[in-house]
Design an enzyme around this catalytic site. Structure first.
Site, PDB file in Angstrom:
ATOM      1  N   ASP A 148       0.965  -1.265   0.075  1.00 37.61           N
ATOM      2  CA  ASP A 148      -0.012  -0.111   0.023  1.00 37.61           C
ATOM      3  C   ASP A 148       0.870   1.208   0.012  1.00 37.61           C
ATOM      4  O   ASP A 148       1.797   1.430   0.884  1.00 37.61           O
ATOM      5  CB  ASP A 148      -0.927  -0.043   1.335  1.00 37.61           C
ATOM      6  CG  ASP A 148      -2.094   1.152   1.074  1.00 37.61           C
ATOM      7  OD1 ASP A 148      -1.750   2.110   0.484  1.00 37.61           O
ATOM      8  OD2 ASP A 148      -3.291   0.613   1.789  1.00 37.61           O
ATOM      9  N   ASP A 198       3.595   0.106  -8.381  1.00 42.64           N
ATOM     10  CA  ASP A 198       3.066   0.943  -9.484  1.00 42.64           C
ATOM     11  C   ASP A 198       2.739   2.259  -9.108  1.00 42.64           C
ATOM     12  O   ASP A 198       2.230   3.101  -9.775  1.00 42.64           O
ATOM     13  CB  ASP A 198       2.016   0.358 -10.138  1.00 42.64           C
ATOM     14  CG  ASP A 198       0.534   0.337  -9.159  1.00 42.64           C
ATOM     15  OD1 ASP A 198       0.701   0.842  -8.263  1.00 42.64           O
ATOM     16  OD2 ASP A 198      -0.342  -0.182  -9.498  1.00 42.64           O
ATOM     17  N   LYS A 204      -3.938  -9.691 -11.590  1.00 47.04           N
ATOM     18  CA  LYS A 204      -5.027  -9.043 -11.927  1.00 47.04           C
ATOM     19  C   LYS A 204      -4.724  -7.375 -11.490  1.00 47.04           C
ATOM     20  O   LYS A 204      -5.196  -6.528 -11.980  1.00 47.04           O
ATOM     21  CB  LYS A 204      -6.467  -9.470 -11.414  1.00 47.04           C
ATOM     22  CG  LYS A 204      -6.619 -10.842 -12.246  1.00 47.04           C
ATOM     23  CD  LYS A 204      -7.938 -11.411 -11.619  1.00 47.04           C
ATOM     24  CE  LYS A 204      -8.354 -12.752 -12.231  1.00 47.04           C
ATOM     25  NZ  LYS A 204      -9.436 -13.586 -11.736  1.00 47.04           N
ATOM     26  N   PHE A 205      -4.296  -7.507 -10.273  1.00 44.31           N
ATOM     27  CA  PHE A 205      -4.216  -6.213  -9.304  1.00 44.31           C
ATOM     28  C   PHE A 205      -3.009  -5.307 -10.368  1.00 44.31           C
ATOM     29  O   PHE A 205      -3.449  -4.220 -10.440  1.00 44.31           O
ATOM     30  CB  PHE A 205      -3.566  -6.439  -7.930  1.00 44.31           C
ATOM     31  CG  PHE A 205      -3.286  -5.049  -7.424  1.00 44.31           C
ATOM     32  CD1 PHE A 205      -4.107  -4.104  -6.687  1.00 44.31           C
ATOM     33  CD2 PHE A 205      -1.860  -4.532  -7.181  1.00 44.31           C
ATOM     34  CE1 PHE A 205      -3.855  -3.394  -5.895  1.00 44.31           C
ATOM     35  CE2 PHE A 205      -1.701  -3.277  -6.563  1.00 44.31           C
ATOM     36  CZ  PHE A 205      -2.674  -2.797  -6.157  1.00 44.31           C
TER      37      PHE A 205
END
Length: 239
Positions: free
Chosen positions: A147, A183, A219-220
């Site tokens: 996170d 990312d 998928k994330f």
């Protein structure tokens, strides 16, 4: 007894009163649905480990072999964990996370895949490392898409801080690695700066690392790519 397992799943951190460290997570759901309980009943005894500050992790006893141990911190729904464990079966994997739904999802999938080289623990990772992992015993750490806590006032909640990096380095074997991916560009720069400041770790790359072929695109991760986010990877090695 199974009720004891359900109770253990709700213990996720060492509590030390006013000295308790700042958490890098916020729990939103801590209750098992009946379908999730069935998964725990079916696979829990085989794959779940529970925190015990008086016991060190014994790889040979837990996995039945002496293969190198890789620890993943924050596996999300475990999609990447399963793929890596299947394709890199020469390693044992300990997957750590505090989010109940992800723990149960990974538990189900490693059970279905019959993966003998994965164990799962729902507990705060720094506590596990500090109390249950021998110094100089870990081959590698995987930390994928932690996170980023983008707001400045929340930066103190970020997982990657100097005390954790020092702890990772302490637990690594010589030549062992820390492998991270994100990312979020600002968090990537943050992580690069903190890891680069470690006296115990070195960066074999000039900044960010080249992607490795064995880390799958989850998928994330794809959601971020669909938004034109850039994936940054870091690979540091214990001196």
């Amino acid at each position: 007894m199974m009720e004891d397992i359900f109770a253990e799943l709700n213990k996720i951190e060492v509590r030390t009163g006013s000295e308790r460290q700042i958490k890098s997570y916020v729990l939103r759901n801590n209750t098992l649905e009946e379908s999730q309980k069935e998964i725990v009943r079916e696979f829990g005894d085989r794959y779940l480990l529970f925190f015990d500050e008086k016991k060190k992790i014994d790889v040979e006893k837990i996995y039945g072999n002496n293969r190198p141990l890789v620890i993943e911190i924050g596996f999300g729904m475990g999609e990447g964990t399963v793929s890596i464990a299947k394709n890199r079966s020469m390693y044992n994997y300990l997957a750590l996370d505090v989010y109940l739904s992800g723990v149960v999802k990974l538990l189900k999938n490693v059970g279905i895949e019959n993966l003998e080289n994965v164990r799962i623990m729902r507990f705060n990772a720094p506590d596990v490392l500090e109390h249950m992992v021998e110094d100089g015993s870990v081959e590698g750490f995987h930390i994928f898409f932690p996170d980023p806590w983008p707001k400045k006032r929340h930066h103190k909640r970020r997982l990657i801080q100097k005390p954790l990096v020092d702890l990772l380095a302490k637990k690594l074997k010589k030549g062992g690695y820390v492998y991270l991916a994100t990312d979020w560009k600002e968090y990537a720069d943050w992580m690069l700066e903190i890891l680069s400041s470690s006296d115990e770790l070195e960066n074999p790359y000039d900044g960010f690392a080249d992607p490795v072929s064995w880390r799958p695109r989850t998928k994330f991760e794809q959601k971020g790519l669909d938004k034109d986010y850039k994936i940054s990877e870091l690979w540091f090695v214990k001196k």
